[in-house]
Design an enzyme around this catalytic site. Structure first.
Site, PDB file in Angstrom:
ATOM      1  N   THR A  15       0.866  -1.176   0.000  1.00  0.00           N
ATOM      2  CA  THR A  15       0.000   0.000   0.000  1.00  0.00           C
ATOM      3  C   THR A  15       0.901   1.223   0.000  1.00  0.00           C
ATOM      4  O   THR A  15       2.074   1.141   0.366  1.00  0.00           O
ATOM      5  CB  THR A  15      -0.918   0.049   1.246  1.00  0.00           C
ATOM      6  OG1 THR A  15      -0.110   0.096   2.427  1.00  0.00           O
ATOM      7  CG2 THR A  15      -1.825  -1.164   1.303  1.00  0.00           C
ATOM      8  N   SER A  16       0.370   2.360  -0.418  1.00  0.00           N
ATOM      9  CA  SER A  16       1.203   3.551  -0.567  1.00  0.00           C
ATOM     10  C   SER A  16       1.358   4.349   0.715  1.00  0.00           C
ATOM     11  O   SER A  16       2.133   5.295   0.771  1.00  0.00           O
ATOM     12  CB  SER A  16       0.633   4.460  -1.664  1.00  0.00           C
ATOM     13  OG  SER A  16      -0.701   4.813  -1.367  1.00  0.00           O
ATOM     14  N   SER A  17       0.640   3.975   1.777  1.00  0.00           N
ATOM     15  CA  SER A  17       0.788   4.689   3.044  1.00  0.00           C
ATOM     16  C   SER A  17       0.497   3.747   4.205  1.00  0.00           C
ATOM     17  O   SER A  17      -0.157   2.708   4.047  1.00  0.00           O
ATOM     18  CB  SER A  17      -0.157   5.897   3.120  1.00  0.00           C
ATOM     19  OG  SER A  17      -1.481   5.476   3.350  1.00  0.00           O
ATOM     20  N   GLN A  20      -3.243   2.787   5.078  1.00  0.00           N
ATOM     21  CA  GLN A  20      -4.023   1.870   4.256  1.00  0.00           C
ATOM     22  C   GLN A  20      -3.812   0.427   4.715  1.00  0.00           C
ATOM     23  O   GLN A  20      -2.793   0.096   5.309  1.00  0.00           O
ATOM     24  CB  GLN A  20      -3.630   2.033   2.784  1.00  0.00           C
ATOM     25  CG  GLN A  20      -3.988   3.400   2.215  1.00  0.00           C
ATOM     26  CD  GLN A  20      -3.519   3.564   0.789  1.00  0.00           C
ATOM     27  OE1 GLN A  20      -2.412   3.187   0.438  1.00  0.00           O
ATOM     28  NE2 GLN A  20      -4.367   4.137  -0.047  1.00  0.00           N
TER      29      GLN A  20
END
Length: 210
Positions: A15-17, A20
């Site tokens: 996930t990008s963060s 998430q």
């Protein structure tokens, strides 16, 4: 004679963060023999668990991801990630893309798989470009209405951490030392130092520069 190593299915989720969740990807990858996961942007292949996966996989293994964009956000990032996997002698399986396992001809199967991946990469790059264009159009419209204020600065001039970094710099520390001690990136510190015209107290711009 040594027994030939059986190909393993190695999962990778991202996930990008940190906010998430990986639950959906982990569920889809539940049949892999080992799973690696990162909560970081896809902008770089220097992701800790991605690098750990690359160190783990062996020739003949299969790297499994739920979507191709788990490996990167644009054409270059995807190409770098895929090429790195292939240099290890592993193959890539993307769960949301067509599979050609029923095709017996290995060369044809590989050709079709690569073709689908290239089409997806092109589409991903095209979608990203459209998003950027819409953002730019939105900024121009906001500017025309006098509503665009630009990105909020990371630091104000009187920010205690920034002021502490300035003090360290003025006492003789290098940009890198002052940035490291205050937890500010070197590039950010230099940008704000120049923005606010911070000079050394003594005639020392040359005393300890990077």
């Amino acid at each position: 004679m040594a027994k030939e190593k059986q190909a393993n299915r190695i999962g990778y989720a991202r996930t990008s963060s940190k906010d998430q969740h990986l639950d959906r990807q982990i569920l889809a990858l539940q049949d892999v023999s080992k799973l690696f996961s990162d909560k970081l942007s896809g902008r770089t292949v220097e992701r800790p668990q991605f690098q750990a996966m690359l160190a783990y996989i062996r020739e003949g293994d299969i790297v499994v991801v739920t979507e191709l964009d788990r490996l990167g956000r644009n054409n270059k990032e995807l190409t770098d990630s895929i090429d790195t996997i292939r240099r290890k002698g592993a193959t890539l399986e993307v769960l949301n893309l067509p599979h050609f396992s029923n095709i017996e001809d290995e060369n044809l199967r590989l050709f079709l798989t690569n073709l689908v991946i290239e089409i997806y990469k092109y589409q991903a790059e095209n979608d990203l470009q459209k998003i950027r264009e819409r953002q730019e159009q939105g900024i121009e419209i906001a500017k025309g209405k006098g509503k665009y204020t630009g990105r909020k600065p990371k630091f104000t001039e009187n920010d205690p951490r920034l002021q502490h970094a300035f003090t360290l710099y003025q006492s003789g520390m290098s940009d890198k030392e002052a940035a490291n001690l205050t937890g500010i990136s070197r590039a950010t510190f230099i940008r704000y130092r120049k923005k606010f015209g911070i000079q050394r107290k003594e005639q020392g711009e040359n005393v300890c520069s990077d």
